[in-house]
Design a protein around this motif. Structure first.
Motif, PDB file in Angstrom:
ATOM      1  N   LYS A 133      -9.221   5.814   4.084  1.00 47.31           N
ATOM      2  CA  LYS A 133      -9.318   7.223   3.684  1.00 47.31           C
ATOM      3  C   LYS A 133     -10.772   7.648   3.500  1.00 47.31           C
ATOM      4  N   GLU A 171       0.679   3.963  -2.937  1.00 45.69           N
ATOM      5  CA  GLU A 171       0.106   5.292  -2.654  1.00 45.69           C
ATOM      6  C   GLU A 171       1.128   6.405  -2.772  1.00 45.69           C
ATOM      7  N   ASN A 172       2.385   6.127  -2.378  1.00 43.31           N
ATOM      8  CA  ASN A 172       3.377   7.210  -2.356  1.00 43.31           C
ATOM      9  C   ASN A 172       4.431   7.091  -3.446  1.00 43.31           C
ATOM     10  N   CYS A 173       4.276   6.114  -4.327  1.00 42.65           N
ATOM     11  CA  CYS A 173       5.284   5.867  -5.367  1.00 42.65           C
ATOM     12  C   CYS A 173       6.683   5.867  -4.762  1.00 42.65           C
ATOM     13  N   LYS A 212       0.839  -1.208   0.000  1.00 38.01           N
ATOM     14  CA  LYS A 212       0.000   0.000   0.000  1.00 38.01           C
ATOM     15  C   LYS A 212       0.878   1.264   0.000  1.00 38.01           C
TER      16      LYS A 212
END
Ligand code: AMP
Ligand code: TRP
Length: 340
Positions: A209, A122-124, A118
């Motif tokens: 989220k 999500e944050n590359c 994840k």
């Protein structure tokens, strides 16, 4: 001779607001177990920093969580309630356990794989905090430090407890058979995995989220009603329990059954002539009836200073147990050159 009461140990990570999943999967069982057992419950704030979290949020979460524990019915006269990081011995034991665990077994943990995937998506980024990998050893330290017999948790934590047992058995074989007590998990027969309201094939999670996907223990009544009304079901109209084919409806039936203290079969019978709208209405009422009194207690508790005193008293009791255990562990594995 009087039989020694079993020791029950558990904690909840201090990330985000406690959810209905936490309540049904964990807290509700803590309350039931506090009557006949030695119950030790903490706020896992060291686990909370395995994923970046701001200091303001962390501070808030810790205090809110302790107040919610009390508001849900945990009684500091019956249970030892404290903050994980107040007992430094847990980090020493975690290191010792890590030296007896392999990178292979830690990287095979489903939670580690899920959380690291994840973060990457999500944050590359390839930046995965090592604390995520070592998380289960810290959890094992929580359990073994206080000599737990039983660990009440939701289904998702079963694998971590299995790992705890394996490390403990390995160290007992290596050093001395009575070094650690071998704990058992305690997972509720229904409600061990409450599902996400918007995606009922996923676990309800406080780190989600989408706020519509979970019920927070502090959600106001109208918000609870709205969230339950918008819960995803299916295109049929028949109310039956089948978690694979009808995960949304089955999740609502589970919530209803647990909160009303009836079996799933009884719940299904109650709704036999009803539609999804009526089921949702009754589920919302059951949730509100459970959470409203708890929210009133919570608001009162947050106004008083007594919380700080209770937290300190809990830590003092936990500290005494931890001291004794860590001395034993240090002696047995040879860390104390002068055996005490
Ligand atoms: P966490 O929120 O991951 O710190 O979980 C704290 C405790 O609540 C653990 O025992 C979890 O297994 C349990 N728990 C968390 N989410 C759920 C859920 N959706 N259903 C049942 N139990 C849960
Ligand atoms: N890892 C658990 C969770 O997030 C919380 C936790 C930390 C725990 N230490 C524990 C649970 C010890 C039981 C016992 O769900």
């Amino acid at each position: 001779m009087e039989q020694k009461k079993p020791t029950i140990v558990s904690g909840i990570t201090a990330t985000g607001q406690l959810t209905l999943g936490n309540y049904i999967g964990a807290i509700k069982n803590f309350i039931e177990l506090q009557e006949d057992n030695n119950l030790i419950i903490f706020v896992a704030n060291l686990h909370a920093i395995t994923i970046p979290i701001s200091k303001e949020e962390l501070r808030n979460n810790i205090k809110n969580m302790i107040a919610l524990y009390y508001a849900c019915g945990l009684d500091p006269k019956k249970a030892i309630i404290f903050i994980q990081s107040d007992i430094l011995e847990v980090t020493l034991l975690s290191h010792i356990l890590l030296c007896n665990a392999t990178v292979g077994e830690l990287s095979r943990m489903t939670q580690f794989k899920d959380k690291s995937t994840k973060i990457k998506a999500e944050n590359c980024t390839e930046f995965i905090p090592t604390g995520l990998l070592t998380y289960p050893a810290l959890m094992a330290a929580d359990i073994l430090l206080y000599d737990a017999d039983l660990v009440p948790v939701g289904k998702d934590q079963k694998q971590h407890i299995e790992l705890t047992r394996n490390i403990a058995k390995r160290m007992n074989n290596r050093y001395q058979q009575d070094l650690f007590k071998i704990p058992t998990d305690f997972i509720p027969p229904i409600g061990g995995k409450i599902m996400d309201l918007q995606n009922p094939t996923k676990k309800m999670s406080k780190s989600s989220k989408d706020i519509k996907s979970f019920i927070s223990l502090l959600d106001p009544c109208d918000v609870i009603r709205k969230k339950i009304r918008s819960a995803v079901t299916d295109s049929e109209s028949k109310i039956t329990y089948n978690p694979e084919k009808k995960p949304g409806v089955s999740n609502l039936l589970t919530i209803y059954a647990v909160l009303k203290k009836v079996s799933i079969e009884t719940a299904v019978k109650e709704f036999v002539q009803q539609d999804y709208g009526q089921l949702k209405e009754q589920v919302a009422i059951a949730i509100i009836d459970t959470l409203e009194p708890l929210q009133i207690k919570y608001q009162k508790l947050m106004q008083y200073q007594t919380i700080d005193e209770l937290i300190e008293a809990g830590a003092t009791k936990a500290q005494a147990i931890a001291n004794k255990k860590i001395t034993k562990v240090k002696n047995i594995i040879g860390l104390n050159y002068k055996k005490k």
